[in-house]
Write a protein that holds these residues in place. Structure first.
Motif, PDB file in Angstrom:
ATOM      1  N   LYS A   4       0.773  -1.337  -0.153  1.00  0.00           N
ATOM      2  CA  LYS A   4      -0.067  -0.179  -0.055  1.00  0.00           C
ATOM      3  C   LYS A   4       1.134   1.397   0.014  1.00  0.00           C
ATOM      4  O   LYS A   4       0.077   2.439  -0.303  1.00  0.00           O
ATOM      5  N   GLU A  28      -3.574   0.994   4.610  1.00  0.00           N
ATOM      6  CA  GLU A  28      -4.465  -0.144   4.103  1.00  0.00           C
ATOM      7  C   GLU A  28      -5.735  -0.007   3.994  1.00  0.00           C
ATOM      8  O   GLU A  28      -6.352  -1.059   3.505  1.00  0.00           O
ATOM      9  N   GLN A  69      -0.222   5.301  -6.344  1.00  0.00           N
ATOM     10  CA  GLN A  69       0.963   4.862  -6.323  1.00  0.00           C
ATOM     11  C   GLN A  69       2.044   4.706  -6.919  1.00  0.00           C
ATOM     12  O   GLN A  69       3.322   4.739  -6.320  1.00  0.00           O
TER      13      GLN A  69
END
Length: 385
Positions: free
Chosen positions: A236, A254, A300
């Protein structure tokens, strides 16, 4: 060939191809941990007779220059610098290492054949880090002097194969010295690695938890209080498997949805942009380079580019609630803060004693082909998981 001549081994009890290659007394390596492996820790490691690696990924080029000069002002012993082969100014950093007569260049990602050749032509020892047998073969074929292989127990970005399985595979696959990493913290581990055929071991968390480490004391306390089960692997943070301590930040990452993750990533990216002076385009480029071929979401991608900020929040600012704390599984079995010299000397003494008991003949150089090595102190605890 440039570089200072290796020091005399003296009464060092463990001599391996690594000690001969690098010119250190002991077959131990302190890894280049971002925001942790600065001049104080590196010089203390070098003075203790092991190989200290300066972390440069979190430094600008001028900062790296100053850090190298500071280490050299503290010790005449060999040391290394960890580089990112994909950094936009990688060529300038390589030039700096050559000009400053740095003994070792280590890499978290495989450097190109050309980069390896340039460093070797200047007398710099090249030691890439790898996490798979095929990568070890590739960099060895390209001319790397040694390889550091990290098993899944290691902190930070990590793989799935345990060191006890991966290390002997790599030893059998390449002819250059192999350094084991992931799960090492004492002389028992060093002795085991040498028996596997490694030429030494590298340790990160063990050196992070020393008096010379500049990590804030409250953060060290979090590491020392951790059980083995308090260390987790999450994707994550940046889309890649990342081993770290469980923390408020990890829990938030998370549990958050895509929108919250994107907002958090943008906030951290903006902070990193201000600190580094990088453009948004450069940050996204770095994020793509760090994805290791994986498809990442925008959040990300941004987190991959500015993961250093998440580490800095904990490792420099002491904000365990707002940062991430990369940790090897050995954090769960370490409960002391010795001096670096105590770590090095205790590890080597313990390994040498164990190998003597096994009739390994550690006073003599190992036979050609498969070498031995040595890490950590005899103060390892036994703690229930």
């Amino acid at each position: 060939m440039t570089g200072r001549p290796p020091p005399e081994p003296g009464d060092a009890p463990l001599r391996t191809p690594l000690t001969a290659l690098v010119g250190v007394r002991h077959p131990l390596v302190q890894t280049g941990m971002g925001w942790v492996a600065g001049p104080r820790l590196v010089s203390a490691t070098a003075e203790a007779g092991a190989l200290g690696i300066l972390a440069s990924a979190t430094m600008t080029l001028p900062q790296l220059h100053d850090a190298i000069r500071e280490v050299k002002s503290r010790t005449a012993a060999p040391f290394g610098v960890n580089l990112r082969a994909d950094a936009g100014d990688a060529a300038d950093r390589v030039r700096l290492l050559i000009e400053e007569d740095v003994r070792v260049a280590s890499f978290a990602l495989a450097p190109s054949r050309e980069l390896i050749g340039r460093l070797k032509d200047a007398g710099v020892v090249v030691i890439p880090s790898v996490g798979a047998v095929r990568h070890a073969r590739k960099v060895a074929e390209w001319g790397a002097d040694a390889v550091l292989v990290q098993g899944g127990e290691g902190g930070g970005h990590t793989g799935q194969v345990a060191t006890s399985v991966l290390l002997p595979q790599v030893v059998d696959a390449v002819s250059v010295p192999v350094i084991g990493a992931g799960g090492f913290h004492d002389g028992r581990g060093l002795a085991a690695a040498l028996c596997y055929g490694a030429a030494g071991v590298a340790m990160g968390t063990r050196f992070l938890l020393t008096r010379e480490s500049t990590v804030p004391e409250p953060v060290k306390a979090r590491y020392l209080a951790a059980q083995v089960t308090d260390i987790t692997v999450t994707t994550k943070v940046d889309g890649l498997p990342h081993r770290m301590l469980r923390s408020e930040m990890v829990a938030a990452l998370e549990s958050s949805g895509r929108a919250a993750a994107l907002l958090r990533a943008l906030r951290h990216a903006a902070a990193f942009k201000k600190l580094s002076g990088m453009s948004w385009a450069a940050m996204l480029r770095d994020g793509r380079a760090l994805r290791h071929g994986k498809d990442l979401s925008l959040a990300q991608l941004l987190l991959a580019a500015n993961t250093p900020m998440l580490l800095k929040a904990a490792m420099v600012e002491g904000r365990t609630d707002a940062g991430v704390m990369a940790a090897g599984q050995v954090a769960g079995v370490i409960d002391d803060l010795p001096r670096v010299a105590e770590v090095v000397e205790g590890t080597v003494r313990q390994a040498a004693a164990l190998l003597t008991q096994l009739g390994a003949g550690v006073s003599s150089p190992p036979p050609a082909g498969r070498p031995p090595a040595a890490p950590a102190p005899p103060s390892a605890r036994s703690r229930a998981d």
